[in-house]
Design a protein around this motif. Structure first.
Motif, short mmCIF file in Angstrom:
data_model
loop_
_atom_site.label_atom_id
_atom_site.label_comp_id
_atom_site.label_asym_id
_atom_site.label_seq_id
_atom_site.Cartn_x
_atom_site.Cartn_y
_atom_site.Cartn_z
N ILE A 3 57.74 76.13 -2.74
CA ILE A 3 57.55 76.69 -4.06
C ILE A 3 56.49 77.78 -3.95
CG2 ILE A 3 56.99 76.23 -6.48
CD1 ILE A 3 59.39 74.68 -5.55
N GLU A 4 56.78 78.94 -4.47
CA GLU A 4 55.86 80.07 -4.36
C GLU A 4 54.85 80.05 -5.50
OE1 GLU A 4 57.18 84.39 -3.51
OE2 GLU A 4 56.96 84.27 -5.70
N LEU A 5 53.59 80.28 -5.16
CA LEU A 5 52.55 80.50 -6.17
C LEU A 5 52.28 82.00 -6.22
CD1 LEU A 5 50.54 79.37 -8.20
CD2 LEU A 5 48.89 79.13 -6.33
N TYR A 21 42.28 82.96 -2.20
CA TYR A 21 42.20 81.71 -2.95
C TYR A 21 43.51 80.93 -2.98
CZ TYR A 21 37.38 82.26 -4.45
OH TYR A 21 36.00 82.36 -4.46
N GLY A 22 44.55 81.44 -2.27
CA GLY A 22 45.71 80.59 -2.06
C GLY A 22 47.05 81.05 -2.56
N ALA A 23 47.19 82.29 -3.04
CA ALA A 23 48.50 82.75 -3.52
C ALA A 23 49.47 82.92 -2.35
CB ALA A 23 48.34 84.08 -4.26
N ASP A 24 50.73 82.62 -2.61
CA ASP A 24 51.80 82.89 -1.63
C ASP A 24 52.32 84.31 -1.77
OD1 ASP A 24 52.06 80.19 -0.51
OD2 ASP A 24 52.77 79.66 -2.51
N ALA A 25 52.15 84.87 -2.96
CA ALA A 25 52.61 86.23 -3.24
C ALA A 25 51.76 86.79 -4.37
CB ALA A 25 54.10 86.25 -3.62
N VAL A 26 51.70 88.11 -4.44
CA VAL A 26 50.99 88.78 -5.54
C VAL A 26 51.93 89.81 -6.16
CG1 VAL A 26 48.70 88.44 -4.54
CG2 VAL A 26 49.97 90.52 -4.00
N TYR A 27 51.69 90.11 -7.43
CA TYR A 27 52.44 91.19 -8.07
C TYR A 27 51.45 92.18 -8.63
CZ TYR A 27 51.55 88.77 -12.55
OH TYR A 27 50.95 88.18 -13.64
N LEU A 28 51.81 93.44 -8.54
CA LEU A 28 50.89 94.52 -8.90
C LEU A 28 51.67 95.70 -9.43
CD1 LEU A 28 51.15 96.83 -6.43
CD2 LEU A 28 50.02 94.99 -5.17
N GLY A 29 50.93 96.65 -9.99
CA GLY A 29 51.54 97.86 -10.49
C GLY A 29 50.93 99.07 -9.82
N GLY A 30 51.75 100.10 -9.60
CA GLY A 30 51.23 101.37 -9.15
C GLY A 30 50.71 102.14 -10.35
N ARG A 31 50.47 103.41 -10.18
CA ARG A 31 49.93 104.22 -11.27
C ARG A 31 50.99 104.62 -12.28
NH1 ARG A 31 44.80 106.01 -9.25
NH2 ARG A 31 43.91 104.03 -8.54
N HIS A 32 52.25 104.29 -12.00
CA HIS A 32 53.33 104.70 -12.89
C HIS A 32 54.33 103.56 -13.09
CE1 HIS A 32 51.84 108.76 -12.08
NE2 HIS A 32 51.94 108.48 -10.79
N LYS A 246 54.40 81.58 -11.70
CA LYS A 246 53.73 82.86 -11.90
C LYS A 246 52.53 82.72 -12.85
CE LYS A 246 54.92 87.70 -12.80
NZ LYS A 246 56.07 88.60 -13.02
N ILE A 247 51.43 83.31 -12.44
CA ILE A 247 50.21 83.34 -13.25
C ILE A 247 50.08 84.72 -13.88
CG2 ILE A 247 47.69 83.20 -13.19
CD1 ILE A 247 48.09 81.29 -10.74
#
Length: 403
Positions: A3-5, A21-32, A246-247
């Motif tokens: 299970i992905e965190l 701190y333990g995430a399996d994946a991160v989500y982010l945004g670019g400048r656009h 997802k957090i």
């Protein structure tokens, strides 16, 4: 079952904290083209550095391209998609069918995750997106556990749900309040969170006379959703077939990201290690309540929350700790940590130290040394660098919170 965190990364600092701190994946945004224009977001260089750091720790990176695009957006989008691909992102989070089609034609090997902004609330819609080549769907927050189970039974693609963070009063951003009142479009990433404001009633022929509609004497919160928290429902969510937890919080502090990720990491690992004997640890609830938050709700998990999903109390935000510093370095010889100040702290303060991958501890601040090597009584300046002695070694990205 893996299970992905999945954790929010509003900027490079928060990305590194989420990973450590333990995430399996991160989500982010670019400048656009993302729906959090107010977050720090990532330049092309920062995106490359962030992907390199995350991949070095075995963590995946997903980039949001989830606006509802206008014609003018389509003219510059191909170049931006190439930037994301070249940086090594593991997937893009998209909501617009035209953007999905563009990605499939230009970068057929780039996995597509369907944003919650697309408001997938039924299995027929999920099946439709599956046929179009979407790898994962971020389900709408407005689904109950049985509804999620029904969707799981009908599709093979990955399912992701929000388990923690802010809730929208509308279907994930489908709201005109911000645009109408401020000209800032929620569906293009610039929501002013007008639903969080305090309102009063004005009669047409009595301008300037405000009639309170509040439940108390501090204002009205009739549009203010409580914050989602499903930390106690991990077993049910795993059994429902969720692939990613997802957090929410790309605009929240690094303290929020670190604290929430750590708690969910511990709880999820505890359940997956021994589902039959798993019991919820009350300490997790105590810890999740230390970060700044609105009153918690389980949202729609058991059906429509009704009044329990809204905030009617005087003080909107709750917190039992104040984020005062972030550890940047530690000298094992002297026992001094280099601390970047985030809120004022002073001699005699009792601080709690949140550490990645270890037990938290508390101690009193007995000395503060400024950059000139002088002992001072306090660290009052934003992002001031000072050295503080600790009873034990503290790693980089340890967080100091005043009790």
């Amino acid at each position: 079952m893996k299970i992905e965190l999945l954790a929010p990364a509003g900027d490079l600092e928060k990305l590194k904290a989420a990973v450590l701190y333990g995430a399996d994946a991160v989500y982010l945004g670019g400048r656009h083209f993302g729906l959090r224009a107010g977050a720090g977001n990532f330049s092309e260089e920062e995106l490359i550095e962030g992907v390199r750091f995350a991949h070095g720790k075995g963590v995946q990176v997903y980039v949001t391209v989830n606006i509802f695009a206008h014609n003018s957006d389509l003219e510059v989008l191909p170049a931006y998609l190439e930037t994301i691909r070249a940086a090594g992102a593991d997937a893009v989070i998209v909501s617009d069918p035209g953007v999905i089609d563009l990605i499939r034609r230009l970068h057929p090997g780039l996995p597509i995750h369907l944003s919650t902004q697309a408001n997938t609330t039924n299995w027929a819609a999920a099946s439709f997106w599956e046929r179009l080549g979407v790898k994962r769907i971020v389900l709408a927050r407005e689904l109950s556990l049985p509804e999620i189970g029904q969707i799981r039974d009908k599709v093979q693609l990955e399912l992701e749900i929000f388990v923690h963070g802010a809730m929208c009063i509308s279907y994930s951003g489908r709201c005109l309040l911000s645009n109408y009142l401020t000209g800032r479009d929620a569906n293009r990433g610039d929501c002013a969170q007008s639903c969080r404001w305090r309102y009063a009633l004005v009669e047409e022929k009595r301008p300037g006379e405000y009639f309170g509609i509040e439940e108390d004497d501090r204002g009205s919160y009739i549009l203010g959703s409580r914050d989602l928290c499903l930390i106690e429902h991990i077993p049910q969510l795993v059994k429902a077939g969720i692939n990613s937890f997802k957090i929410e919080g790309r605009m929240k502090s690094v303290n929020y990201v670190a604290g929430v990720v750590k708690v969910y990491r511990e709880a999820l690992d505890a359940y997956l290690a021994d589902p039959e004997n798993y019991t919820f640890n009350p300490a997790w609830w105590e810890e999740i309540s230390k970060v700044s938050h609105r009153s918690y709700t389980t949202g729609f998990l058991s059906g429509s929350p009704g009044v329990s999903g809204q905030h009617y109390e005087g003080e909107i935000y709750k917190r039992s700790r104040v984020f005062v510093g972030l550890v940047r370095d530690y000298d094992h010889t002297s026992g001094l940590a280099l601390v970047e100040q985030r809120n004022r702290f002073a001699l005699g303060d009792e601080v709690e130290v949140l550490v990645p991958g270890g037990n938290n501890f508390s101690q009193k601040i007995i000395e503060i040394i400024d950059q000139e090597g002088c002992s001072v009584a306090a660290a009052p300046h934003p992002q001031q660098l000072v050295r503080v002695p600790f009873d034990r070694a503290v790693p980089e990205y340890a967080i100091l919170r005043r009790i």
